[in-house]
Scaffold this active site. Structure first.
Site, mmCIF file in Angstrom:
data_model
loop_
_atom_site.group_PDB
_atom_site.id
_atom_site.type_symbol
_atom_site.label_atom_id
_atom_site.label_comp_id
_atom_site.label_asym_id
_atom_site.label_seq_id
_atom_site.Cartn_x
_atom_site.Cartn_y
_atom_site.Cartn_z
ATOM 1 N N CYS A 81 -0.053 -10.394 -21.526
ATOM 2 C CA CYS A 81 -0.884 -11.396 -20.465
ATOM 3 C C CYS A 81 -2.253 -10.940 -20.519
ATOM 4 O O CYS A 81 -2.850 -11.143 -21.510
ATOM 5 C CB CYS A 81 -0.021 -11.483 -19.509
ATOM 6 S SG CYS A 81 -0.456 -12.699 -18.209
ATOM 7 N N HIS A 195 5.128 -13.114 -20.914
ATOM 8 C CA HIS A 195 5.367 -11.826 -20.606
ATOM 9 C C HIS A 195 7.012 -11.542 -21.077
ATOM 10 O O HIS A 195 7.937 -12.080 -20.751
ATOM 11 C CB HIS A 195 5.932 -11.890 -18.895
ATOM 12 C CG HIS A 195 4.671 -11.639 -18.293
ATOM 13 N ND1 HIS A 195 3.771 -10.648 -17.800
ATOM 14 C CD2 HIS A 195 3.741 -12.535 -17.822
ATOM 15 C CE1 HIS A 195 2.984 -10.887 -17.126
ATOM 16 N NE2 HIS A 195 2.716 -12.058 -16.940
ATOM 17 N N GLU A 197 8.985 -8.954 -20.931
ATOM 18 C CA GLU A 197 9.573 -8.219 -20.206
ATOM 19 C C GLU A 197 9.988 -9.041 -19.088
ATOM 20 O O GLU A 197 11.222 -8.592 -18.263
ATOM 21 C CB GLU A 197 8.589 -6.944 -19.521
ATOM 22 C CG GLU A 197 7.870 -7.417 -18.127
ATOM 23 C CD GLU A 197 6.678 -8.048 -18.575
ATOM 24 O OE1 GLU A 197 5.704 -8.284 -17.626
ATOM 25 O OE2 GLU A 197 6.327 -8.342 -19.703
#
Length: 216
Positions: A81, A195, A197
């Site tokens: 990001c 993202h 994650e």
């Protein structure tokens, strides 16, 4: 398995990133110390917020040159990001600000209208598909190798990276009818605008592939 060093400069959701790597049994170190960055086997630069603040955070901790040195030495580095955006030469967010200069190109604001001139929401917040870019037909040989084109990841951003070299674009997505750089790479440096994650099984595949490549 090599230790993954996650850079903490005050602007990131470190816990979710750490958990994603721990899912695969990785030993992680969260740090804001230059000596830890210089000793790292593999680096992750997460981040949320403004480009200027991110670079100021790195500068305050004396991390800019250590990160550059590690990238020059071929140490794997993953930017996420804001972390991806800081890999580029500069950003026009709240003025013109210099980045790490690890991927040639710049960061610009997402247009407030789509290709047909209709207003569109900024920031761009949604799950969007990843499409091969830079002349690729698939993601073979890249950190996205386990991703099937069209699989979706989670995006939240108001600015987008514009790589100077098309070959550095790994993946695009589409917002408002325009191609937006979703992932880029230059040497051992990789950036994801989305993202991983927070992107479920698809994101975990990307993190697992990054770890696999870091072991080489």
């Amino acid at each position: 398995m090599k230790k993954v060093t996650i850079i903490d400069y005050g602007l990131s959701n470190l816990l979710s990133v750490q958990h994603a790597f721990a899912h695969f049994g990785a030993e992680t170190l969260v740090t804001g110390k230059a000596e830890d960055v210089l000793a790292a086997d593999a680096l992750v630069l997460p981040g949320v917020g403004a480009f200027k603040d991110g670079m100021a955070g790195l500068e305050k901790l004396g991390l800019i040159e250590p990160i550059r040195q590690k990238a020059a030495a071929g140490t794997p580095l993953l930017g996420i990001c804001l972390g991806m955006q800081m890999l580029f030469d500069e950003s026009e967010e709240f003025g013109l600000h210099k980045g790490l200069g690890l991927i040639p190109g710049r960061v610009v604001k997402i247009p407030s209208t789509d290709v047909q001139g209709r207003p569109q929401k900024v920031p761009h917040i949604s799950w969007n598909p990843l499409n091969p870019a830079g002349g690729r037909t698939d993601f073979a040989g890249t950190v996205l190798a386990r991703v099937t084109p069209g699989e979706e990841c989670y995006f939240i951003h108001s600015y987008e990276a514009k790589p100077a070299d098309e070959a550095d674009r790994l993946a695009d997505t589409v917002y408002g009818g325009r191609a937006v750089c979703a992932a880029a790479a230059h040497g051992s440096v990789v950036g994801c605008q989305f993202h991983p994650e927070k992107s479920g099984k698809v994101g975990l595949k990307i993190i697992e592939e990054y770890m696999k490549r870091a072991e080489k």
